[in-house]
Design a protein around this motif. Sequence first.
Motif, PDB file in Angstrom:
ATOM      1  N   LEU A  43       0.816  -1.214   0.000  1.00  0.00           N
ATOM      2  CA  LEU A  43       0.000   0.000   0.000  1.00  0.00           C
ATOM      3  C   LEU A  43       0.853   1.270   0.000  1.00  0.00           C
ATOM      4  O   LEU A  43       0.319   2.366   0.053  1.00  0.00           O
ATOM      5  CB  LEU A  43      -0.932  -0.009   1.214  1.00  0.00           C
ATOM      6  CG  LEU A  43      -1.944  -1.150   1.219  1.00  0.00           C
ATOM      7  CD1 LEU A  43      -2.659  -1.234   2.553  1.00  0.00           C
ATOM      8  CD2 LEU A  43      -2.932  -1.000   0.082  1.00  0.00           C
ATOM      9  N   ARG A  44       2.169   1.122  -0.076  1.00  0.00           N
ATOM     10  CA  ARG A  44       3.063   2.286  -0.108  1.00  0.00           C
ATOM     11  C   ARG A  44       3.336   2.689  -1.550  1.00  0.00           C
ATOM     12  O   ARG A  44       3.334   1.862  -2.446  1.00  0.00           O
ATOM     13  CB  ARG A  44       4.399   1.942   0.563  1.00  0.00           C
ATOM     14  CG  ARG A  44       4.273   1.647   2.024  1.00  0.00           C
ATOM     15  CD  ARG A  44       5.642   1.326   2.603  1.00  0.00           C
ATOM     16  NE  ARG A  44       5.477   0.824   3.962  1.00  0.00           N
ATOM     17  CZ  ARG A  44       6.154  -0.184   4.469  1.00  0.00           C
ATOM     18  NH1 ARG A  44       7.071  -0.804   3.755  1.00  0.00           N
ATOM     19  NH2 ARG A  44       5.937  -0.572   5.703  1.00  0.00           N
ATOM     20  N   THR A  45       3.618   3.970  -1.735  1.00  0.00           N
ATOM     21  CA  THR A  45       4.059   4.406  -3.052  1.00  0.00           C
ATOM     22  C   THR A  45       5.462   3.840  -3.274  1.00  0.00           C
ATOM     23  O   THR A  45       6.184   3.557  -2.310  1.00  0.00           O
ATOM     24  CB  THR A  45       4.118   5.945  -3.153  1.00  0.00           C
ATOM     25  OG1 THR A  45       5.090   6.433  -2.226  1.00  0.00           O
ATOM     26  CG2 THR A  45       2.768   6.583  -2.878  1.00  0.00           C
ATOM     27  N   PRO A  46       5.878   3.685  -4.533  1.00  0.00           N
ATOM     28  CA  PRO A  46       7.235   3.179  -4.791  1.00  0.00           C
ATOM     29  C   PRO A  46       8.320   4.051  -4.144  1.00  0.00           C
ATOM     30  O   PRO A  46       9.307   3.541  -3.629  1.00  0.00           O
ATOM     31  CB  PRO A  46       7.340   3.198  -6.314  1.00  0.00           C
ATOM     32  CG  PRO A  46       5.920   3.107  -6.784  1.00  0.00           C
ATOM     33  CD  PRO A  46       5.108   3.835  -5.756  1.00  0.00           C
ATOM     34  N   GLU A  47       8.104   5.374  -4.142  1.00  0.00           N
ATOM     35  CA  GLU A  47       9.086   6.275  -3.539  1.00  0.00           C
ATOM     36  C   GLU A  47       9.189   6.040  -2.037  1.00  0.00           C
ATOM     37  O   GLU A  47      10.284   6.003  -1.473  1.00  0.00           O
ATOM     38  CB  GLU A  47       8.705   7.744  -3.810  1.00  0.00           C
ATOM     39  CG  GLU A  47       8.711   8.126  -5.259  1.00  0.00           C
ATOM     40  CD  GLU A  47       7.396   7.799  -5.976  1.00  0.00           C
ATOM     41  OE1 GLU A  47       6.433   7.344  -5.324  1.00  0.00           O
ATOM     42  OE2 GLU A  47       7.357   7.992  -7.203  1.00  0.00           O
ATOM     43  N   TYR A  48       8.042   5.889  -1.401  1.00  0.00           N
ATOM     44  CA  TYR A  48       8.041   5.674   0.043  1.00  0.00           C
ATOM     45  C   TYR A  48       8.614   4.300   0.383  1.00  0.00           C
ATOM     46  O   TYR A  48       9.339   4.153   1.355  1.00  0.00           O
ATOM     47  CB  TYR A  48       6.628   5.841   0.601  1.00  0.00           C
ATOM     48  CG  TYR A  48       6.564   5.815   2.109  1.00  0.00           C
ATOM     49  CD1 TYR A  48       7.475   6.527   2.872  1.00  0.00           C
ATOM     50  CD2 TYR A  48       5.584   5.091   2.774  1.00  0.00           C
ATOM     51  CE1 TYR A  48       7.417   6.519   4.257  1.00  0.00           C
ATOM     52  CE2 TYR A  48       5.518   5.079   4.152  1.00  0.00           C
ATOM     53  CZ  TYR A  48       6.426   5.795   4.888  1.00  0.00           C
ATOM     54  OH  TYR A  48       6.367   5.778   6.252  1.00  0.00           O
ATOM     55  N   GLN A  49       8.332   3.305  -0.442  1.00  0.00           N
ATOM     56  CA  GLN A  49       8.881   1.969  -0.205  1.00  0.00           C
ATOM     57  C   GLN A  49      10.404   2.003  -0.291  1.00  0.00           C
ATOM     58  O   GLN A  49      11.091   1.387   0.526  1.00  0.00           O
ATOM     59  CB  GLN A  49       8.307   0.953  -1.189  1.00  0.00           C
ATOM     60  CG  GLN A  49       8.829  -0.457  -1.010  1.00  0.00           C
ATOM     61  CD  GLN A  49       8.535  -1.049   0.361  1.00  0.00           C
ATOM     62  OE1 GLN A  49       7.628  -0.638   1.069  1.00  0.00           O
ATOM     63  NE2 GLN A  49       9.323  -2.034   0.742  1.00  0.00           N
ATOM     64  N   ALA A  50      10.947   2.724  -1.267  1.00  0.00           N
ATOM     65  CA  ALA A  50      12.403   2.835  -1.399  1.00  0.00           C
ATOM     66  C   ALA A  50      13.000   3.529  -0.186  1.00  0.00           C
ATOM     67  O   ALA A  50      14.022   3.087   0.364  1.00  0.00           O
ATOM     68  CB  ALA A  50      12.751   3.602  -2.678  1.00  0.00           C
ATOM     69  N   LEU A  51      12.358   4.596   0.268  1.00  0.00           N
ATOM     70  CA  LEU A  51      12.824   5.302   1.457  1.00  0.00           C
ATOM     71  C   LEU A  51      12.741   4.395   2.686  1.00  0.00           C
ATOM     72  O   LEU A  51      13.649   4.357   3.521  1.00  0.00           O
ATOM     73  CB  LEU A  51      12.002   6.570   1.678  1.00  0.00           C
ATOM     74  CG  LEU A  51      12.352   7.417   2.895  1.00  0.00           C
ATOM     75  CD1 LEU A  51      13.776   7.959   2.785  1.00  0.00           C
ATOM     76  CD2 LEU A  51      11.350   8.560   3.048  1.00  0.00           C
ATOM     77  N   GLN A  53      12.916   1.133   2.803  1.00  0.00           N
ATOM     78  CA  GLN A  53      13.987   0.137   2.748  1.00  0.00           C
ATOM     79  C   GLN A  53      15.332   0.761   3.117  1.00  0.00           C
ATOM     80  O   GLN A  53      16.116   0.159   3.848  1.00  0.00           O
ATOM     81  CB  GLN A  53      14.052  -0.495   1.358  1.00  0.00           C
ATOM     82  CG  GLN A  53      12.896  -1.420   1.088  1.00  0.00           C
ATOM     83  CD  GLN A  53      12.888  -1.947  -0.333  1.00  0.00           C
ATOM     84  OE1 GLN A  53      13.271  -1.260  -1.269  1.00  0.00           O
ATOM     85  NE2 GLN A  53      12.440  -3.183  -0.493  1.00  0.00           N
ATOM     86  N   GLN A  54      15.589   1.949   2.627  1.00  0.00           N
ATOM     87  CA  GLN A  54      16.842   2.638   2.954  1.00  0.00           C
ATOM     88  C   GLN A  54      16.942   2.879   4.457  1.00  0.00           C
ATOM     89  O   GLN A  54      17.969   2.613   5.076  1.00  0.00           O
ATOM     90  CB  GLN A  54      16.925   3.960   2.200  1.00  0.00           C
ATOM     91  CG  GLN A  54      18.156   4.783   2.533  1.00  0.00           C
ATOM     92  CD  GLN A  54      18.104   6.171   1.911  1.00  0.00           C
ATOM     93  OE1 GLN A  54      17.042   6.674   1.554  1.00  0.00           O
ATOM     94  NE2 GLN A  54      19.260   6.801   1.793  1.00  0.00           N
ATOM     95  N   ARG A  55      15.869   3.369   5.043  1.00  0.00           N
ATOM     96  CA  ARG A  55      15.880   3.627   6.484  1.00  0.00           C
ATOM     97  C   ARG A  55      15.977   2.331   7.277  1.00  0.00           C
ATOM     98  O   ARG A  55      16.570   2.291   8.346  1.00  0.00           O
ATOM     99  CB  ARG A  55      14.647   4.433   6.881  1.00  0.00           C
ATOM    100  CG  ARG A  55      14.749   5.859   6.392  1.00  0.00           C
ATOM    101  CD  ARG A  55      13.649   6.705   6.921  1.00  0.00           C
ATOM    102  NE  ARG A  55      13.818   8.075   6.475  1.00  0.00           N
ATOM    103  CZ  ARG A  55      12.867   8.971   6.502  1.00  0.00           C
ATOM    104  NH1 ARG A  55      11.674   8.645   6.960  1.00  0.00           N
ATOM    105  NH2 ARG A  55      13.084  10.199   6.073  1.00  0.00           N
ATOM    106  N   GLY A  56      15.383   1.271   6.749  1.00  0.00           N
ATOM    107  CA  GLY A  56      15.491  -0.030   7.408  1.00  0.00           C
ATOM    108  C   GLY A  56      16.935  -0.490   7.485  1.00  0.00           C
ATOM    109  O   GLY A  56      17.383  -1.008   8.513  1.00  0.00           O
ATOM    110  N   GLU A  57      17.673  -0.296   6.402  1.00  0.00           N
ATOM    111  CA  GLU A  57      19.096  -0.655   6.399  1.00  0.00           C
ATOM    112  C   GLU A  57      19.860   0.195   7.405  1.00  0.00           C
ATOM    113  O   GLU A  57      20.735  -0.305   8.118  1.00  0.00           O
ATOM    114  CB  GLU A  57      19.688  -0.495   4.999  1.00  0.00           C
ATOM    115  CG  GLU A  57      19.210  -1.535   4.009  1.00  0.00           C
ATOM    116  CD  GLU A  57      19.520  -2.955   4.466  1.00  0.00           C
ATOM    117  OE1 GLU A  57      20.644  -3.216   4.934  1.00  0.00           O
ATOM    118  OE2 GLU A  57      18.618  -3.812   4.356  1.00  0.00           O
ATOM    119  N   GLN A  58      19.518   1.471   7.479  1.00  0.00           N
ATOM    120  CA  GLN A  58      20.169   2.358   8.443  1.00  0.00           C
ATOM    121  C   GLN A  58      19.861   1.923   9.877  1.00  0.00           C
ATOM    122  O   GLN A  58      20.744   1.939  10.735  1.00  0.00           O
ATOM    123  CB  GLN A  58      19.741   3.805   8.218  1.00  0.00           C
ATOM    124  CG  GLN A  58      20.257   4.391   6.928  1.00  0.00           C
ATOM    125  CD  GLN A  58      19.630   5.726   6.584  1.00  0.00           C
ATOM    126  OE1 GLN A  58      18.577   6.097   7.104  1.00  0.00           O
ATOM    127  NE2 GLN A  58      20.285   6.467   5.687  1.00  0.00           N
TER     128      GLN A  58
END
Length: 97
Positions: A43-51, A53-58
């Motif tokens: 249900l997330r936009t592709p942009e929000y999903q990418a963000l 995932q990035q924050r998850g790695e951080q």
Amino acid sequence: MRPHVIESRQRWYRYIEQVLANPQDEAATRAAVTRMLTEPESLRTPEYQALWQQRGEQRKQMLGIIYRSASDEQRQHLLAELDEWIEDFNEMIARDI
């Protein structure tokens, strides 16, 4: 707030509205709630999903640093707390909540 975050929230609201529009269909409601809980990325936009995932790695990196900096006693305490959470979740699963 970033536009992709707002759009993702709006997607959630629209999805919830659709689910609640037909409360008689219990199977569809159960499936929709399961999707919301187990596949929130759908249900997330592709942009929000990418963000996300990035924050998850951080977050993983930060938690690794914190864990490595902890004393043995602190690690043991953390593991004991996690074991309690696991027990709680297993009990909830056994009750089919």
